[in-house]
Design a protein around this motif. Sequence first.
Motif, PDB file in Angstrom:
ATOM      1  N   UNK A 175       0.818  -1.208   0.000  1.00 34.25           N
ATOM      2  CA  UNK A 175       0.000   0.000   0.000  1.00 34.25           C
ATOM      3  C   UNK A 175       0.851   1.258   0.000  1.00 34.25           C
ATOM      4  N   UNK A 176       2.011   1.199   0.653  1.00 34.93           N
ATOM      5  CA  UNK A 176       2.894   2.364   0.693  1.00 34.93           C
ATOM      6  C   UNK A 176       3.306   2.829  -0.687  1.00 34.93           C
ATOM      7  N   UNK A 177       3.453   1.865  -1.636  1.00 31.35           N
ATOM      8  CA  UNK A 177       3.839   2.241  -2.999  1.00 31.35           C
ATOM      9  C   UNK A 177       2.727   3.053  -3.664  1.00 31.35           C
ATOM     10  N   UNK A 178       1.468   2.604  -3.472  1.00 29.33           N
ATOM     11  CA  UNK A 178       0.343   3.331  -4.065  1.00 29.33           C
ATOM     12  C   UNK A 178       0.201   4.713  -3.429  1.00 29.33           C
ATOM     13  N   UNK A 179       0.387   4.801  -2.119  1.00 30.25           N
ATOM     14  CA  UNK A 179       0.273   6.091  -1.440  1.00 30.25           C
ATOM     15  C   UNK A 179       1.399   7.033  -1.844  1.00 30.25           C
ATOM     16  N   UNK A 180       2.582   6.482  -2.073  1.00 31.25           N
ATOM     17  CA  UNK A 180       3.704   7.312  -2.501  1.00 31.25           C
ATOM     18  C   UNK A 180       3.416   7.957  -3.848  1.00 31.25           C
ATOM     19  N   UNK A 181       2.770   7.206  -4.737  1.00 33.76           N
ATOM     20  CA  UNK A 181       2.413   7.768  -6.043  1.00 33.76           C
ATOM     21  C   UNK A 181       1.365   8.869  -5.882  1.00 33.76           C
ATOM     22  N   UNK A 182       0.417   8.660  -4.962  1.00 37.98           N
ATOM     23  CA  UNK A 182      -0.665   9.629  -4.791  1.00 37.98           C
ATOM     24  C   UNK A 182      -0.183  10.914  -4.131  1.00 37.98           C
ATOM     25  N   UNK A 183       0.798  10.799  -3.213  1.00 34.23           N
ATOM     26  CA  UNK A 183       1.259  11.982  -2.475  1.00 34.23           C
ATOM     27  C   UNK A 183       2.692  12.371  -2.835  1.00 34.23           C
ATOM     28  N   UNK A 184       3.185  11.856  -3.973  1.00 34.68           N
ATOM     29  CA  UNK A 184       4.496  12.178  -4.544  1.00 34.68           C
ATOM     30  C   UNK A 184       5.643  11.436  -3.874  1.00 34.68           C
ATOM     31  N   UNK A 185       5.668  11.369  -2.536  1.00 34.78           N
ATOM     32  CA  UNK A 185       6.715  10.623  -1.849  1.00 34.78           C
ATOM     33  C   UNK A 185       6.093   9.873  -0.678  1.00 34.78           C
ATOM     34  N   UNK A 186       6.769   8.810  -0.224  1.00 34.86           N
ATOM     35  CA  UNK A 186       6.274   8.066   0.921  1.00 34.86           C
ATOM     36  C   UNK A 186       6.322   8.916   2.176  1.00 34.86           C
ATOM     37  N   UNK A 187       7.326   9.772   2.292  1.00 33.23           N
ATOM     38  CA  UNK A 187       7.431  10.652   3.452  1.00 33.23           C
ATOM     39  C   UNK A 187       6.233  11.593   3.516  1.00 33.23           C
ATOM     40  N   UNK A 188       5.826  12.164   2.370  1.00 38.72           N
ATOM     41  CA  UNK A 188       4.670  13.068   2.341  1.00 38.72           C
ATOM     42  C   UNK A 188       3.381  12.310   2.667  1.00 38.72           C
ATOM     43  N   UNK A 189       3.305  11.074   2.189  1.00 34.55           N
ATOM     44  CA  UNK A 189       2.117  10.268   2.452  1.00 34.55           C
ATOM     45  C   UNK A 189       1.996   9.960   3.949  1.00 34.55           C
ATOM     46  N   UNK A 190       3.114   9.615   4.577  1.00 37.77           N
ATOM     47  CA  UNK A 190       3.078   9.319   6.014  1.00 37.77           C
ATOM     48  C   UNK A 190       2.720  10.568   6.814  1.00 37.77           C
ATOM     49  N   UNK A 191       3.269  11.682   6.398  1.00 29.88           N
ATOM     50  CA  UNK A 191       2.961  12.942   7.084  1.00 29.88           C
ATOM     51  C   UNK A 191       1.469  13.238   7.005  1.00 29.88           C
ATOM     52  N   UNK A 192       0.872  12.956   5.850  1.00 26.65           N
ATOM     53  CA  UNK A 192      -0.568  13.172   5.671  1.00 26.65           C
ATOM     54  C   UNK A 192      -1.372  12.262   6.593  1.00 26.65           C
ATOM     55  N   UNK A 193      -1.023  10.975   6.654  1.00 25.67           N
ATOM     56  CA  UNK A 193      -1.786  10.023   7.446  1.00 25.67           C
ATOM     57  C   UNK A 193      -1.536  10.171   8.935  1.00 25.67           C
ATOM     58  N   UNK A 194      -0.363  10.653   9.321  1.00 23.60           N
ATOM     59  CA  UNK A 194      -0.059  10.840  10.740  1.00 23.60           C
ATOM     60  C   UNK A 194      -0.630  12.158  11.274  1.00 23.60           C
ATOM     61  N   UNK A 195      -0.951  13.078  10.369  1.00 22.13           N
ATOM     62  CA  UNK A 195      -1.384  14.408  10.790  1.00 22.13           C
ATOM     63  C   UNK A 195      -2.875  14.642  10.723  1.00 22.13           C
ATOM     64  N   UNK A 196      -3.674  13.567  10.707  1.00 19.62           N
ATOM     65  CA  UNK A 196      -5.120  13.760  10.615  1.00 19.62           C
ATOM     66  C   UNK A 196      -5.648  14.422  11.886  1.00 19.62           C
ATOM     67  N   UNK A 197      -6.663  15.260  11.715  1.00 24.34           N
ATOM     68  CA  UNK A 197      -7.299  15.984  12.813  1.00 24.34           C
ATOM     69  C   UNK A 197      -8.773  15.638  12.825  1.00 24.34           C
ATOM     70  N   UNK A 198      -9.308  15.391  14.017  1.00 24.96           N
ATOM     71  CA  UNK A 198     -10.712  14.984  14.151  1.00 24.96           C
ATOM     72  C   UNK A 198     -11.619  15.947  13.391  1.00 24.96           C
ATOM     73  N   UNK A 199     -12.384  15.454  12.405  1.00 20.25           N
ATOM     74  CA  UNK A 199     -13.120  16.349  11.509  1.00 20.25           C
ATOM     75  C   UNK A 199     -14.558  16.652  11.940  1.00 20.25           C
ATOM     76  N   UNK A 200     -15.059  15.963  12.958  1.00 21.62           N
ATOM     77  CA  UNK A 200     -16.455  16.149  13.347  1.00 21.62           C
ATOM     78  C   UNK A 200     -16.584  17.252  14.402  1.00 21.62           C
TER      79      UNK A 200
END
Length: 586
Positions: A175-200
């Motif tokens: 899955x990391x390979x697919x996310x890396x393509x979507x967010x340009x790099x694996x580091x950017x993808x991890x930053x996105x998934x680790x930085x989620x904020x409660x949306x409700x």
Amino acid sequence: MKKKSLFCLSFVGLCLAGLSACSGGSQYYEIKFYTDYEGISTEAPGSDYLQANLDVSKAVYVGSGFVPRNGSNRVARLSRLAKDGEGKAISYQETRQNKQEGCLYTFDGWQGFYDSNAFSGGSAPENLQVDLKNIQADCAVFAHFSVEKEKYSVTIQDADSSLIYQGLVEYGTRLGEALSLAFETEEAAKKKLEGVVYPLPSFYYEEHSFTGQYEDANGTRFDVDSLFDAEIKKKETYKPIYNAASYKDYTVSFFSDNSFSSPLSVNGSDSMTVQYGSPISGDFSSLGDATHDFLKWEGIYGEDAPESVKGRSVDPDHILYNCSVYPVLQDKKQSVAVNFYNANGTVNKTFEVEKGILFADISAPSNVDGVPSGEIFSSVWAKGSIDGEFAKEDDAITAPMDYYPVTAVSSVSVMGAKGDRFIYDFEVSKKGYVLSSFAPSASRSDKKLIESDLGLSALSKFTLVGIKKLSSSGNAYRTALESASFPASVKYVSSKAFSYHSALSSISLPGLEEAEAFGFSEVYALSSIELPSSLKKAGSKLFYADSNLSSIRLHMTKKEAKSRDFASDWNSNGDALISVNYDSAE
């Protein structure tokens, strides 16, 4: 794309050996149809059919077709079907050999090759490849499949179902390979998934922190690294997991005074972090000085606070938002000595009390020693000496104090100014005397009883506080009085206190606070009465059998009367309710 193609020519020759038996002679070419052969090659398309010594047992016979040798139509069709063990025709449109998980197999035709010996003396097709639209000899063909990896929808949704990621991911892909393509790099993808904020939506003082984990549809949880290493083998949906609501932390800033211009260092810092709803806690004694103690914190929530909090005073025991506070000091607490003595001058009890405390807040002794014979302890204390001023409940004690018990004669017989005989009994609970017996003088010149007639000076330090019985053992009192007027010190009237005074038409009690049931009963000449605004309690049938009483003047509003402890039938004469006139209805 992987394909099956050529079958070894020597194998095809073996297949032709039984053709005449199946075709009924040499008038037809027989085309034998087989399923795919032994699996899908990873080499070039068709390479798995070019192996030496191919074994027909490694394929499954599907059936045959026949084409006339001399006919003009040479198109081969599968017409004679083979059956499986249950008698069902064998399908060729699905691969049967060594299927690989996560692969999509698509039937796209038949492949086969003629035996070169089949064209002795004739013209063989190029590459000996079988063309089912132009059969030229007996042959065998095999189902041919295109192969590609399955792709699955992978979705990462937030708690409000908004998309963090969505895409089609090939089977077996990390899955990391697919996310890396979507967010340009694996580091950017991890930053996105680790930085989620409660949306409700949630209250301003609550927060739902991210746990660092994601959960799939089956409830399996992954940290971000594990999620990236997940191998996709089916459709997946992941959601971040948030902690249950917890209270936010807020900053309390300390200042020297209410101008909030000068920061104040408290225990090494000019601010403190406090969780919502919690108090400002710590040792703040250092904020005091030689003459002052720290009392509390005060402040007001600023303009940046939520509307529900903005402008409110800060409760230091329940912090609601970021705020600024300053210390409030009070005079340093001091203690003073308080001594309670017995009637014989010995010490009964000693206290060390906080300076400024009220006398009512001290547990004064209820019993004393050395009380003279014939007297009782009145429960009243004198300040400074036996003959001192009486202590009052709201006295503030600001200096050392000695208290002495005040005693009283339990019963006093008094000759009044007009020769009447009064007996006064001391009631400790009332801290004063009550009239318990009245014997009128035979030589009375009038029928009026006024304060100066009562001989109250004989009560020494105390006064008359209640009427228990305006009567005696004889009947002379019944017509002795036409009016009775008592001082404002009289606070209560006992049950039947005025009963049987047949001539009594006027009663004055300007300080009355409590009247027990039947207190004014059987006063037959009473036609009207005024009750003061001080009246707090009125018992049942207060005017029972007062047949001439037509109205009561109550000096308070009707609304005030409803808030007092009045019995529902307090104004009943036994037959009906007597009319009451109030100051107003409000």
